[in-house]
Write a protein that holds these residues in place. Structure first.
Motif, PDB file in Angstrom:
ATOM      1  N   LEU A  60       2.352  51.773  81.389  1.00  0.00           N
ATOM      2  CA  LEU A  60       2.669  51.133  80.061  1.00  0.00           C
ATOM      3  C   LEU A  60       2.461  52.312  79.077  1.00  0.00           C
ATOM      4  CD1 LEU A  60       3.265  48.686  78.326  1.00  0.00           C
ATOM      5  CD2 LEU A  60       0.644  48.303  78.313  1.00  0.00           C
ATOM      6  N   VAL A  61       1.288  52.958  79.338  1.00  0.00           N
ATOM      7  CA  VAL A  61       1.002  54.302  78.671  1.00  0.00           C
ATOM      8  C   VAL A  61       2.250  55.200  78.374  1.00  0.00           C
ATOM      9  CG1 VAL A  61      -0.499  55.971  78.117  1.00  0.00           C
ATOM     10  CG2 VAL A  61      -1.672  53.827  78.520  1.00  0.00           C
ATOM     11  N   GLY A  94      -7.981  51.450  78.179  1.00  0.00           N
ATOM     12  CA  GLY A  94      -8.195  51.347  76.596  1.00  0.00           C
ATOM     13  C   GLY A  94      -6.883  51.540  75.834  1.00  0.00           C
ATOM     14  N   ARG A  95      -6.052  52.510  76.071  1.00  0.00           N
ATOM     15  CA  ARG A  95      -5.000  52.650  75.395  1.00  0.00           C
ATOM     16  C   ARG A  95      -4.001  51.842  75.623  1.00  0.00           C
ATOM     17  NH1 ARG A  95      -2.249  53.357  71.339  1.00  0.00           N
ATOM     18  NH2 ARG A  95      -0.191  54.492  71.367  1.00  0.00           N
ATOM     19  N   ALA A  96      -3.556  51.427  77.006  1.00  0.00           N
ATOM     20  CA  ALA A  96      -2.642  50.216  77.082  1.00  0.00           C
ATOM     21  C   ALA A  96      -3.058  49.040  76.401  1.00  0.00           C
ATOM     22  CB  ALA A  96      -2.812  49.679  78.724  1.00  0.00           C
ATOM     23  N   VAL A  97      -4.166  48.498  76.211  1.00  0.00           N
ATOM     24  CA  VAL A  97      -4.872  47.408  75.653  1.00  0.00           C
ATOM     25  C   VAL A  97      -4.464  47.420  73.992  1.00  0.00           C
ATOM     26  CG1 VAL A  97      -6.877  45.938  74.847  1.00  0.00           C
ATOM     27  CG2 VAL A  97      -6.340  46.560  77.403  1.00  0.00           C
ATOM     28  N   GLU A  98      -4.558  48.638  73.554  1.00  0.00           N
ATOM     29  CA  GLU A  98      -4.457  48.978  72.101  1.00  0.00           C
ATOM     30  C   GLU A  98      -2.618  48.803  72.012  1.00  0.00           C
ATOM     31  OE1 GLU A  98      -5.689  53.051  71.442  1.00  0.00           O
ATOM     32  OE2 GLU A  98      -7.888  52.291  71.266  1.00  0.00           O
ATOM     33  N   THR A 108       5.169  40.586  70.759  1.00  0.00           N
ATOM     34  CA  THR A 108       4.082  39.710  70.152  1.00  0.00           C
ATOM     35  C   THR A 108       2.584  40.119  70.347  1.00  0.00           C
ATOM     36  OG1 THR A 108       3.541  37.570  69.888  1.00  0.00           O
ATOM     37  CG2 THR A 108       3.924  38.063  71.802  1.00  0.00           C
ATOM     38  N   ARG A 109       1.824  39.827  69.757  1.00  0.00           N
ATOM     39  CA  ARG A 109       0.413  40.087  70.132  1.00  0.00           C
ATOM     40  C   ARG A 109      -0.045  39.188  71.083  1.00  0.00           C
ATOM     41  NH1 ARG A 109      -5.242  39.580  67.563  1.00  0.00           N
ATOM     42  NH2 ARG A 109      -5.941  41.727  67.378  1.00  0.00           N
ATOM     43  N   ALA A 150     -10.874  47.589  72.920  1.00  0.00           N
ATOM     44  CA  ALA A 150      -9.633  47.914  72.297  1.00  0.00           C
ATOM     45  C   ALA A 150      -9.061  46.642  72.013  1.00  0.00           C
ATOM     46  CB  ALA A 150      -8.797  48.782  73.179  1.00  0.00           C
ATOM     47  N   ALA A 151      -9.411  45.450  72.568  1.00  0.00           N
ATOM     48  CA  ALA A 151      -8.724  44.338  72.468  1.00  0.00           C
ATOM     49  C   ALA A 151      -9.230  43.491  71.239  1.00  0.00           C
ATOM     50  CB  ALA A 151      -9.130  43.248  73.553  1.00  0.00           C
TER      51      ALA A 151
END
Length: 385
Positions: A60-61, A94-98, A108-109, A150-151
């Motif tokens: 994802l990142v 953390g970056r993926a969640v961001e 969408t969120r 991050a979430a």
């Protein structure tokens, strides 16, 4: 067709952070299964939370095109899109969640993010991922903390197994750590990694985890019928259930679960003609998503699950397992005589089974539980989702 049974009173909704799940039923992520088409079909029968296929955080990142496509929400999911992430490195997780929360790469969120620490597949555990990772409790804590931070206000949950094997249980520590790091709930599959999907899930561990933590505990493992879900809740005190293999070829199970959790005795026993209509609907949804030929090809894996227990000729089964068009599928299904639902398959296991086997682990993995270093190369073999 429906049947009725005596049932107790309604069970309460599940509260996961700010998210209310009513009934307290969650579709477990399954690779190649819980795509938008299957999630849509399950949602049409019932209610609850429907999680997408497991998404690899590294892919994802790196904005892998396949992964970005897999993580797209459907229009019906924009208020309740749920994502499960697999990752081994706190920074990458953390970056993926961001990306999901701030960039809205899913369109969408998300309403909910789950972290997978339960995968028992050898190619994952031998790299230190999945159900092997909670043994490294400091690393586990770092990953959960990174995701929760991050979430923001999006609830983060954790899914895990009892442990690596009978000598290396991890769920008690994982539950306490997940709670301390801000996870909104934890799901426990009542098997160890070395059991894979063999034998019977031991729900007593779910009951113990309920006693150990204050956050909601969801039970997973051997929920084949709605009555199994009720029994799991009664025996363990869990706040809800997560259903995986039990719904394969039976998306109407979510209607049964919704009825059961509402205190209704209603159960669905579709005739062959009704199952045929559901099969065609499933294939049509896949065709909308992938094109007719690819959608029908992808549907083939579901045929045996849908037809389990029904009297269908071997020639027809073979033809359905090679179907490549919706009209061809409709014609084949129309040729199957209508018949009552086969009661003999009720409560029987579905989907993959495998004998237990020792868990493949990285060299020295069990030596130091407090080693915080992410395992090397753990995401390479599961990239793209």
């Amino acid at each position: 067709m429906t049947s009725t049974l005596d049932r107790p009173t309604a069970l309460p909704a599940l509260q996961v952070g700010s998210l209310t799940v009513d009934p307290a039923v969650v579709l477990a992520p399954m690779a190649g299964i819980t795509n938008p088409a299957f999630r849509t079909l399950c949602r049409e029968f019932g209610a609850g939370l429907y999680v997408c296929e497991m998404i690899t955080t590294r892919a994802l990142v790196e904005r892998n095109p396949k992964t970005l496509q897999m993580v797209r929400a459907t229009p019906a999911e924009h208020d309740a899109f749920s994502v499960q992430l697999y990752g081994v490195d706190p920074a990458t997780v953390g970056r993926a969640v961001e990306m999901l929360v701030d960039e809205r790469v899913a369109g969408t969120r998300p309403a909910h993010i789950d972290l997978n620490f339960g995968c028992p597949v050898p190619k994952v555990t031998r790299k230190g991922g999945g159900s092997a990772l909670p043994w490294r409790r400091v690393l586990f804590a770092d990953i959960v903390r990174a995701a929760v931070r991050a979430a923001g206000d999006v609830p983060v949950t954790v899914k895990t197994r009892v442990g690596i094997d009978a000598a290396h249980h991890t769920y008690a520590d994982a539950g306490r750590i997940a709670q301390d790091e801000g996870a909104a709930a934890i799901t426990l599959h009542g098997r160890t990694a070395d059991q894979l999907y063999s034998g019977t899930a031991d729900w007593s561990h779910i009951a113990r985890l309920v006693e150990l933590v204050d956050i909601p505990v969801l039970g997973n493992g051997d929920v084949w019928e709605a009555d199994d879900a009720l029994r799991m809740v009664a025996e363990t005190g869990c706040a809800g259930v997560v259903v995986g293999r039990g719904c394969l070829g039976r998306p109407w199970l979510f209607g049964d679960l919704a009825a059961a959790f509402a205190g209704s005795p209603r159960r669905t026993l579709p005739t062959m003609a009704e199952v045929a209509a559901i099969m065609h609907r499933h294939a049509a949804l896949l065709a909308e998503e992938h094109g007719e030929v690819h959608g029908c090809t992808d549907f083939r894996k579901h045929v045996a699950w849908y037809l389990k227990g029904f009297s269908v000729g071997s020639d027809t089964r073979r033809a359905l397992a090679m179907v490549s068009g919706l009209d061809e599928l409709a014609e084949l299904l129309a040729g199957i005589p209508d018949q009552a639902y086969p009661a003999a398959v009720l409560g029987a296991p579905r989907g993959r089974t495998s004998p237990p086997r020792p868990v493949s682990l990285p060299e020295g993995w069990l030596d130091d539980r407090d080693d915080p270093r992410p395992p090397a190369g753990a995401e390479l073999l599961v990239g793209g989702g």
